[in-house]
Enzyme design. Structure first.
Site, PDB file in Angstrom:
ATOM      1  N   SER A 132       0.776  -1.081  -0.083  1.00 43.69           N
ATOM      2  CA  SER A 132       0.017  -0.008   0.011  1.00 43.69           C
ATOM      3  C   SER A 132       1.028   1.297  -0.035  1.00 43.69           C
ATOM      4  CB  SER A 132      -1.023  -0.048   1.308  1.00 43.69           C
ATOM      5  OG  SER A 132      -2.178   0.728   0.925  1.00 43.69           O
ATOM      6  N   LYS A 138     -18.494  18.617   5.132  1.00 41.39           N
ATOM      7  CA  LYS A 138     -17.410  18.742   6.173  1.00 41.39           C
ATOM      8  C   LYS A 138     -17.380  17.321   6.979  1.00 41.39           C
ATOM      9  CE  LYS A 138     -14.548  20.700   8.700  1.00 41.39           C
ATOM     10  NZ  LYS A 138     -13.085  21.132   8.027  1.00 41.39           N
TER      11      LYS A 138
END
Length: 347
Positions: free
Chosen positions: A176, A228
């Protein structure tokens, strides 16, 4: 009784004076340390270490008479080498001697805080590296937060942009975010059973909303901006929030794939960007790495033509951190990490 009371008062005064003196001393030392560098750059002559190891093994196999002759010959040899080194120093020839292979170590954690040392090490190497030099990074990381490993990969890109050959050696794992760093290299060398790949993005977050509702606990979340917050730990998640969250993950994955493709244009990214990982030998077949081998064999091979120099930047801990162990700070960091983990996809 009065005597005991006076004696106790006397001890309290003494203790107060001692504590005050200790506090002043700690403050002075702490202030003096602030004036110093935030860390220390340490260089290790790895070539000399390997040579000493080889010599120790070779001498141990000789009998007493042979050892005596060897030590005598070695003493003469070192005297000649010292004389030659002095003459070379007087001549001040630029670029004389073997080129150098600068060896860096990166053992990455989830938050990739080790990038703070890596950036110092890369900067130091760039300051002195010659065109004939190269860099070897012994890398071990299962990945972590996107912004941390993105910065770590960018630090290695600095070497690539300066056209300094870069080799990444993976003995255990470069998955990763770890592979994001590794793919920057001109060459990736991986041990046969090292874990390579995992080109994907993951994020998970627990939600305690139903638990809190059953106990009649209300959670209020106020935001300015539609997205948000998409998913939360304590509030009630919506289908719209979940959809946006998945879109963000897919976008991050798309950026990850594009980055790998730019760094290794010959790799079939769509075939390997499934989130799967492979062992070293399998990764070689997929084109994720260039050679099978350990970092030890790589350095021993390089030592024939290069002088190996280890570079490590050791972060300096504050004096108060050494005494307290930064317990409160660690607790705050852990809490924030859990609260924010759902908003921070992991590579």
């Amino acid at each position: 009784m009065e005597l005991l009371s006076e004696y106790g008062l006397f001890l309290a005064k003494i203790a107060t004076v001692v504590i005050a003196i200790a506090a002043v001393a700690v403050l002075i030392v702490n202030l003096s340390q602030r004036k110093r560098q935030r860390g220390e750059l340490r260089l290790t002559r790895l070539s000399e270490q390997y040579q000493e190891m080889q010599e120790t093994m070779a001498v141990s196999l000789l009998d007493a008479h042979q050892q005596k002759l060897w030590h005598k010959a070695e003493k003469k040899k070192r005297k000649q080498e010292a004389k030659a080194a002095k003459a070379k120093a007087r001549e001040s020839h630029q670029g004389a001697g073997k080129p150098r292979a600068w060896v860096l170590d990166f053992k990455g954690s989830m938050d990739a805080h080790e990038v703070a040392s890596l950036r110092e090490e890369v900067t130091a190497v760039l300051a002195v590296a010659k065109p004939q030099d190269q860099v070897v990074v012994r890398l071990e990381s299962p990945g972590g937060v996107v912004h941390g490993y993105g910065l770590a990969a960018s630090q290695l890109q600095r070497l690539r942009e300066k056209q300094i050959p870069l080799t990444v050696a993976v003995d255990k794992v470069a998955a990763s975010g770890g592979y994001m760093m590794a793919c920057v290299a001109d060459k990736i060398v991986a041990a046969p059973f090292s874990i390579i790949g995992s080109i994907g993005v993951v994020a998970q977050i627990p939600n305690f909303n139903r638990f809190l509702k059953n106990r009649e606990i209300d959670i209020e979340l106020h935001t300015a901006g539609q997205y948000k917050r998409t998913l939360t730990l304590l509030g009630e998640n919506t289908d719209e929030g979940r959809q946006k969250f998945r879109e963000d993950l897919n976008e991050t994955h798309h950026l990850f794939k594009d980055f790998v493709k730019r760094m290794r244009p010959g790799l079939n990214v769509e075939e390997v960007a499934t989130g799967e990982h492979w062992y070293g030998a399998q990764a070689l077949e997929k084109g994720l790495v260039d050679k099978i081998g350990t970092s030890d064999d790589l350095l021993l091979e390089l030592m024939k033509e290069y002088e190996l120099v280890g570079v490590r930047f050791a972060q300096r801990k504050k004096l108060l951190d050494r005494f307290t162990g930064s317990a409160a700070e660690s607790a705050d960091r852990l809490l924030m990490r859990w609260l924010q983990r759902g908003q921070k996809p992991l590579l």
